[in-house]
Design an enzyme around this catalytic site. Structure first.
Site, PDB file in Angstrom:
ATOM      1  N   LYS A  93      36.030  43.278  42.163  1.00 16.27           N
ATOM      2  CA  LYS A  93      34.793  43.168  41.573  1.00 16.27           C
ATOM      3  C   LYS A  93      34.168  44.489  41.854  1.00 16.27           C
ATOM      4  O   LYS A  93      32.895  44.541  41.098  1.00 16.27           O
ATOM      5  CB  LYS A  93      34.161  41.865  42.059  1.00 16.27           C
ATOM      6  CG  LYS A  93      34.775  40.680  41.381  1.00 16.27           C
ATOM      7  CD  LYS A  93      34.151  39.448  41.496  1.00 16.27           C
ATOM      8  CE  LYS A  93      34.971  38.157  40.848  1.00 16.27           C
ATOM      9  NZ  LYS A  93      36.344  38.036  41.452  1.00 16.27           N
TER      10      LYS A  93
HETATM   11  C1  LIG Z   1      37.218  37.306  40.716  1.00 21.85           C
HETATM   12  C2  LIG Z   1      38.721  37.476  41.242  1.00 21.85           C
HETATM   13  C3  LIG Z   1      39.852  37.202  40.426  1.00 21.85           C
HETATM   14  C4  LIG Z   1      39.483  36.708  38.940  1.00 21.85           C
HETATM   15  O1  LIG Z   1      39.084  37.534  37.855  1.00 21.85           O
HETATM   16  P1  LIG Z   1      38.486  37.197  36.777  1.00 21.85           P
HETATM   17  O2  LIG Z   1      38.089  38.236  36.056  1.00 21.85           O
HETATM   18  O3  LIG Z   1      37.352  36.144  36.970  1.00 21.85           O
HETATM   19  O4  LIG Z   1      39.547  36.382  35.853  1.00 21.85           O
HETATM   20  C5  LIG Z   1      40.967  37.478  40.921  1.00 21.85           C
HETATM   21  N1  LIG Z   1      41.220  37.809  42.026  1.00 21.85           N
HETATM   22  C6  LIG Z   1      40.247  38.193  43.079  1.00 21.85           C
HETATM   23  C7  LIG Z   1      40.394  38.726  44.339  1.00 21.85           C
HETATM   24  C8  LIG Z   1      38.974  37.910  42.669  1.00 21.85           C
HETATM   25  O5  LIG Z   1      37.836  38.405  43.490  1.00 21.85           O
END
Ligand SMILES: *Cc1c(COP(=O)(O)O)cnc(C)c1O
Length: 480
Positions: free
Chosen positions: A122
């Site tokens: 993120k």
């Molecule tokens: C947020 C997150 C996801 C999922 O991603 P999306 O874009 O919501 O599908 C997968 N793995 C980790 C470690 C995350 O923080």
């Protein structure tokens, strides 16, 4: 003519990039999408092949953020994707790659997206949002109070992106005592004046309800410039498109070769960015959507029925960042599958918003799905553990539980002659317990984060009390 962003539900006015950047949902309840995706021709792709991460970002994001002067955009990009910010690289990484490709064996790769400050993917998009928000707010002589709820990952990525940014304050609610010690320390140890950690005596859903109460109070929202940075934010999706291109050029033998990507998925933001990269001309064979036991997306891609769950049917798993019951960005993908028929989409999402299941087979849409290259699978705790163990034994690489979901489902969907890139969405150091369960030892933590849990923590405690939350926002803001 600037790029026009239109709502999936077709009833909100079209807007430009900067206009939709700070808002959440469109006024008709839909999500914004560009009215047309830019497309790169094969000769343009060939020219992009040798670009650095930042050059690629300028080339791609200038198509989307076309109401920001390109020189300003370039300056924001130069500040964002630097070896300094994405400094938690692993041995052997080229620091300028930002999202380096790790080859497990010929034709099977991990794309390291988690070298940013919170060790999860993120950061890649959120760090850009921090600079972008600050820039747009300064241009409009405005301010923003970001109010959010987190069970761990999103909140810390938002705080590390927004800390020290002028004109921005973050009020982040988290359930007291419900996050891991590492996650708690990551957030609560921030000492920046513009970051407010609020430890709520409740669970994550209570935190989320408090945020909803604030954003449903329109006069308060307007007076105090309340905003969000949740996963439907278009700026985040746009930023995530860049690394699909970067990974493609790293993994392909030649431009034009088909490559598949496996995406550990929750809210479908990451997978949606991959879908858009494909629509922009990137030769993607398959997008492999991987879920954990919360398999609402896998159920859809295998049956054509999208059946959002309620909180009580959402399991707590060992890949917790994918514990979702309703994939908020999924509406964007379906809008494309429906050929942007906003009336049809509106009808379907009226059902979704009432908590009902929708059946895309009945609409004759299902046949068209095959053109989008989506396949899926759901993983379980046992397979997650086995995948972490197997990857360590076979390749000497420690992966985190979310990446393990991606890799397990990727292996079940490999096609011969088509390279597979699995998106590594977090570093194993964030998930001590699950890694120890699989391997019998703790994952290595970046040296700079040693002793993180011992730093002084800064937070306020609060009950499940919206009035108190509002009072706090008012007291920190004053009348502006
Ligand atoms: C947020 C997150 C996801 C999922 O991603 P999306 O874009 O919501 O599908 C997968 N793995 C980790 C470690 C995350 O923080």
């Amino acid at each position: 003519m600037k790029m026009q962003y239109v709502s999936t539900r077709g009833l909100a006015p079209a807007q430009t990039f900067s206009q939709i950047l700070l808002g959440g949902l469109a006024s008709d309840g839909g999500l914004y999408l560009p009215d047309q995706y830019p497309v790169f021709r094969p000769d343009e792709l060939a020219a992009m092949q040798r670009m650095t991460y930042r050059e690629l970002a300028v080339t791609i994001l200038s198509r989307f953020a076309d109401d920001i002067p390109v020189e300003d955009l370039r300056a924001l990009i130069e500040k964002t994707w630097t070896p300094d910010v994405f400094g938690y690289a692993r041995a052997g990484d080229d620091m300028n790659d930002i999202t380096p490709l790790h080859t497990l064996e010929p034709g099977l790769h991990l794309l390291a997206l988690s070298n940013g400050p919170t060790l999860a993917f993120k950061d890649v998009a959120m760090q850009w949002l921090g600079h972008l928000f600050e820039y747009v707010l300064a241009r409009n002589n405005s301010t923003l109070n970001i109010v959010g709820a987190t069970s761990g990952d999103t909140g810390s990525a938002a705080e590390y992106a927004m800390r020290g940014k002028r004109g921005i304050r973050v009020f982040m609610l988290s359930p007291r005592g419900k996050m891991t010690p590492f996650q708690t320390a990551q957030m609560y140890s921030l000492q920046d004046d513009n970051i407010f950690n609020i430890a709520v005596n409740g669970v994550f859903d209570d935190c989320q309800d408090m945020v909803k109460a604030i954003s449903n109070d329109l006069p308060f929202k307007e007076t105090y410039h309340i905003g969000a940075v949740n996963s439907i934010n278009w700026g985040r999706i746009a930023a995530q498109i860049v690394y699909y291109f970067k990974a493609y050029f790293s993994a392909a033998d030649h431009v034009g070769q088909q490559i598949s990507f496996a995406v550990p998925s929750g809210n479908f933001g990451n997978a949606c960015a991959g879908h858009i990269a494909r629509m922009m001309g990137l030769p993607i064979a398959k997008l492999v959507v991987a879920t954990n036991e919360n398999d609402v997306l896998d159920e859809f891609f295998t049956t054509g029925i999208y059946r959002p769950r309620v909180a009580a049917q959402t399991w707590h798993t060992s890949s917790p960042s994918m514990d979702i019951s309703k994939a908020s960005n999924f509406e964007r993908f379906i809008a494309d599958v429906l050929g942007r028929d906003s009336m049809a989409l509106r009808e379907l999402w009226q059902q979704v918003d009432r908590g009902e299941a929708i059946d895309l087979r009945a609409k004759g849409v299902w046949e068209r799905m095959s053109a989008y290259g989506m396949v899926s699978g759901a993983n379980t705790h046992a397979s997650r553990i086995a995948t972490i163990r197997h990857t360590w034994q076979k390749y000497g690489t420690v992966i985190d539980p979310h990446t393990a979901d991606g890799l397990a489902v990727a292996l079940a969907n490999r096609e011969s002659g088509v390279p597979m890139v699995v998106l590594e969405t977090a570093q194993p150091a964030k998930f001590d317990d699950t890694v120890r369960e699989a391997l019998g030892f703790l994952p290595q933590r970046p040296a700079a984060l040693a002793g993180l849990e011992n730093l002084p923590q800064r937070f306020v405690e609060m009950g499940i009390d919206v009035v108190q939350l509002k009072r706090m926002i008012v007291s920190k803001t004053g009348w502006e």
